[in-house]
Design an enzyme around this catalytic site. Structure first.
Site, short mmCIF file in Angstrom:
data_model
loop_
_atom_site.label_atom_id
_atom_site.label_comp_id
_atom_site.label_asym_id
_atom_site.label_seq_id
_atom_site.Cartn_x
_atom_site.Cartn_y
_atom_site.Cartn_z
N TYR A 149 6.89 23.68 6.10
CA TYR A 149 6.57 22.66 7.09
C TYR A 149 5.26 23.02 7.75
CZ TYR A 149 6.95 19.62 11.19
OH TYR A 149 6.73 18.66 12.16
N ASP A 244 -0.75 29.30 7.58
CA ASP A 244 -0.08 28.69 8.73
C ASP A 244 0.82 29.71 9.42
OD1 ASP A 244 1.40 27.25 10.53
OD2 ASP A 244 1.88 25.61 9.15
N LYS A 276 2.91 27.63 18.90
CA LYS A 276 4.11 28.24 19.47
C LYS A 276 3.79 29.43 20.40
CE LYS A 276 7.11 25.94 16.25
NZ LYS A 276 6.79 25.51 14.91
C1 PLP Z 1 6.19 24.16 14.34
C2 PLP Z 1 5.33 24.26 13.16
C3 PLP Z 1 4.19 23.41 12.98
C4 PLP Z 1 3.92 22.24 13.86
O1 PLP Z 1 3.69 22.57 15.18
P1 PLP Z 1 3.91 21.45 16.31
O2 PLP Z 1 3.37 22.08 17.54
O3 PLP Z 1 5.37 21.17 16.34
O4 PLP Z 1 3.13 20.24 15.89
C5 PLP Z 1 3.34 23.69 11.93
N1 PLP Z 1 3.58 24.69 11.07
C6 PLP Z 1 4.66 25.50 11.20
C7 PLP Z 1 4.86 26.61 10.22
C8 PLP Z 1 5.58 25.28 12.21
O5 PLP Z 1 6.67 26.04 12.28
#
Ligand code: PLP
Length: 444
Positions: A149, A244, A276
């Site tokens: 994701y 990511d 995060k």
């Molecule tokens: C949470 C997440 C995102 C998206 O971040 P948001 O602040 O919710 O838009 C992207 N990549 C990873 C791996 C994530 O866990």
């Protein structure tokens, strides 16, 4: 036992009914819905250390930690003080502030990036990273892994893991075929598929995007050498490696998922995405990389990107206080708490006779039911698990005052505030939850 404190002013059910009347599904992010576990989403009113409190006054040991950001636990005094100070000075200026430089400096000290651009969400960070990769390479295709994701931008929703898997959506309506056609989806941990895709499309591939450790199909450990291979094959074909770390960054280890692989193996990705933890619970994310690559962004370069609230001073203060406090002792505590939970979970499941496997990476882990034979190496493995065991497992823990992610396709999140008492509370609740999982049948 969930602790009943003051008399309830409103029940969770009433709160959910009211929310559903004005908010689609009553939630502002589908992962908060209880669709796959049943029952009513809990409406929280406050949090403290390792605990959440709902509108009925129930207390829960929080194993979601706002999906990652709360590395220090809720209401850490350093973070609260920094935020108060920032609020008193002004909520937003729409100009540069010292706080942005300070947080960017902390990040560049932790991981090998030279420039950081702040945005407000992880979705923006990855979306911008793709545009940057396309701008730098002049190519259009992006390769992503099934089950990873990267936020909810159009081109990245194909086979996008937890939220989408839990909702059983095939991707998303509203994403055009044109957007989807520029994303190639391959299986995680499969160098063979990547070789094949690069052999066919190599000269049009702008980037491979990967989670530093996939955590959105449950945790999936990168096979030994897999990330180094990603680095090698992208370089060989003149593509960028987008790394990511939105979830794993400064959580999986002091240097995130990279700290578990790249740091020891001596390689660095091209474009990093953070989120995060770097916001400490406020809406902040960012992307980083070498000056050479990052200077393609406006105003220095031709790749446009902007944000009214980017680098917001209150959010920067929360992120800076969190990262500044996150020293070796914090990661040690998070690891100890995580290890204790994992050990207790395995013990409870074994005693109850529940077939399972545990996937872990640094401080992060997750459980998959009915997978002991193969383990979980990719999205197909994750989806093949006995998902029906999760709802009763989750509900049992919830009724005992433990708040797990309402989806089996998520990691368990702990914080440095998860002290022995909080961990003990979960350990005591696990045997009954394991028995509930054991008793579950596919028809439930
Ligand atoms: C949470 C997440 C995102 C998206 O971040 P948001 O602040 O919710 O838009 C992207 N990549 C990873 C791996 C994530 O866990």
């Amino acid at each position: 036992m969930s602790t009943q404190s003051t008399a309830a002013s409103i029940t969770n059910t009433a709160a959910f009914d009211a929310a559903q009347a004005v908010i689609p599904g009553g939630v502002d992010s589908p992962v908060r819905a209880f669709g796959s576990v049943g029952g009513t989403p809990r409406f929280m009113t406050r949090a403290d250390g390792p605990y959440l409190y709902d509108v009925e006054g129930n207390r829960y040991v929080d194993l979601v930690c706002s999906w990652g950001p709360m590395l220090l636990g809720h209401q850490h005094p350093d973070v609260v003080a920094a935020v108060h100070e920032a609020v008193d000075a002004g909520l937003s200026f729409g100009t540069s502030t010292l706080a942005e430089t300070a947080l960017a400096e902390l990040i560049t000290q932790r991981v090998p990036v030279e420039r950081v651009r702040f945005v407000s969400t992880g979705t923006e960070a990855t979306m911008t990273a793709l545009r940057l990769a396309r701008g730098v390479t002049g190519r259009n295709l992006i390769v992503k892994f099934a089950g990873c994701y990267h936020g909810h931008s159009d081109g990245l929703l194909a086979a996008a893991g937890s939220g989408v898997a839990t909702q059983a959506l095939p991707g998303s309506a509203g994403v055009t075929a044109a957007a989807a056609s520029e994303t190639i989806v391959v299986d995680y941990n499969s160098p063979e598929q990547l070789e094949q895709v690069f052999a066919e499309h190599g000269e049009n591939i702008a980037a491979v995007i990967t989670e530093a450790v996939p955590c959105n199909m449950g945790v999936v450990e990168p096979a030994a050498g897999f990330n180094a291979f990603l680095r090698e094959i992208t370089r060989r074909h003149g593509s960028l490696l987008i790394w990511d770390e939105v979830l794993t960054g400064f959580r999986a280890s002091d240097a995130g998922g990279w700290g578990l692989t790249g740091r020891e193996e001596g390689w660095t990705p091209d474009v990093w995405c953070f989120g995060k933890v770097i916001g400490g619970g406020m809406p902040t994310a960012g992307l980083g990389g070498s000056a050479e690559i990052m200077n393609h962004l406006a105003p220095l370069g031709p790749v446009y990107q902007a944000g009214t609230l980017s680098g917001n001073p209150v959010a920067m203060a929360a992120g800076h206080a969190t990262l500044a406090r996150a020293d070796a002792s914090v990661y040690e505590r998070v690891q100890t708490a995580s290890d204790a939970l994992r050990t207790g979970l395995v013990e409870a499941l074994e005693t109850a006779g529940v077939d399972h496997s545990i996937q872990r990476a640094g401080t992060l882990f997750s459980v998959a039911f009915g997978t002991s034979e193969r383990g979980v190496r990719n999205y197909a493995d994750a989806q093949a698990q006995e998902t029906f065991r999760y709802a009763p497992f989750f509900q049992s823990l919830l009724s005992s005052g433990v708040y797990l992610p309402p989806s089996v396709f998520e990691a368990w999140f702990v914080s440095a505030a998860h002290d022995d008492a909080a961990i003990e509370h979960v350990l005591e609740a696990l045997p009954a939850a394991a028995r509930a999982a054991a008793a579950a049948t596919p028809e439930d």
